[in-house]
Design a protein around this motif. Structure first.
Motif, PDB file in Angstrom:
ATOM      1  N   UNK A  42       0.815  -1.219   0.000  1.00  0.00           N
ATOM      2  CA  UNK A  42       0.000   0.000   0.000  1.00  0.00           C
ATOM      3  C   UNK A  42       0.851   1.274   0.000  1.00  0.00           C
ATOM      4  N   UNK A  43       2.024   1.226   0.616  1.00  0.00           N
ATOM      5  CA  UNK A  43       2.841   2.435   0.769  1.00  0.00           C
ATOM      6  C   UNK A  43       3.284   3.027  -0.559  1.00  0.00           C
ATOM      7  N   UNK A  44       3.314   2.191  -1.616  1.00  0.00           N
ATOM      8  CA  UNK A  44       3.747   2.724  -2.912  1.00  0.00           C
ATOM      9  C   UNK A  44       2.733   3.700  -3.500  1.00  0.00           C
ATOM     10  N   UNK A  45       1.564   3.738  -2.920  1.00  0.00           N
ATOM     11  CA  UNK A  45       0.533   4.661  -3.405  1.00  0.00           C
ATOM     12  C   UNK A  45       0.522   5.983  -2.630  1.00  0.00           C
ATOM     13  N   UNK A  46       1.503   6.175  -1.765  1.00  0.00           N
ATOM     14  CA  UNK A  46       1.603   7.413  -1.001  1.00  0.00           C
ATOM     15  C   UNK A  46       1.749   8.576  -1.980  1.00  0.00           C
ATOM     16  N   UNK A  47       0.821   9.551  -1.928  1.00  0.00           N
ATOM     17  CA  UNK A  47       0.872  10.638  -2.916  1.00  0.00           C
ATOM     18  C   UNK A  47       2.138  11.487  -2.838  1.00  0.00           C
ATOM     19  N   UNK A 131      -2.774   7.015  -3.826  1.00  0.00           N
ATOM     20  CA  UNK A 131      -4.064   7.102  -3.136  1.00  0.00           C
ATOM     21  C   UNK A 131      -4.381   8.558  -2.856  1.00  0.00           C
ATOM     22  N   UNK A 132      -5.661   8.847  -2.760  1.00  0.00           N
ATOM     23  CA  UNK A 132      -6.036  10.215  -2.440  1.00  0.00           C
ATOM     24  C   UNK A 132      -5.951  10.392  -0.928  1.00  0.00           C
ATOM     25  N   UNK A 133      -5.614  11.594  -0.509  1.00  0.00           N
ATOM     26  CA  UNK A 133      -5.527  11.838   0.947  1.00  0.00           C
ATOM     27  C   UNK A 133      -6.882  11.536   1.608  1.00  0.00           C
TER      28      UNK A 133
END
Length: 137
Positions: A42-47, A131-133
């Motif tokens: 999941x962390x790879x989607x950190x904006x 991911x969106x905030x």
């Protein structure tokens, strides 16, 4: 105030380390994004990570298209010159690739490589969008 050659060389080496870390971030960032896509990280989607990564390779691609040598290379060479040490011509990556693996190529080859790499980063952006905030309620 004039700095001694030792301090100038230390500053040049510091810029070299920053440059190498920038390159490592761009290259390994894409590797981690692809691995994370496959493994479901999941962390790879950190904006923040994704925008900074996209911006980093975007700067490299634009500089190569405009035939602009990276400012870090210019500053490092300037410091080495002021310290009385030899400098190198061309881009940082051309120089160090040649040093590491004795590889020489025309500038357009590097521009093509940067562009293809940048396209892969953009493709990864669409395959694994950031991911969106999340809003706090």
């Amino acid at each position: 105030m004039t700095l001694s050659p030792t301090w100038l060389l230390l500053a040049a080496d510091g810029l070299l380390i920053i440059h190498a870390l920038f390159i490592a971030f761009v290259v390994f960032g894409l590797i981690f994004i692809i691995a994370g896509l496959v493994r479901g990280w999941r962390w790879i989607r950190n904006p923040w990570f994704r925008f900074i990564h996209l911006g980093a390779i975007g700067i490299v691609v634009i500089q190569s298209w405009l035939n602009i040598i990276c400012p870090l290379t210019i500053w490092e060479n300037s410091l080495r010159d002021k310290a009385g040490e030899a400098t190198y011509a061309g881009s940082f990556i051309q120089h160090w690739l040649h040093k590491l693996i004795f590889y020489q190529a025309e500038a357009w080859v590097f521009t093509l490589c940067y562009t293809v790499f940048g396209a892969l980063v953009v493709l990864a952006w669409y395959l694994a969008p950031p991911s969106s905030p999340r809003r706090r309620n």
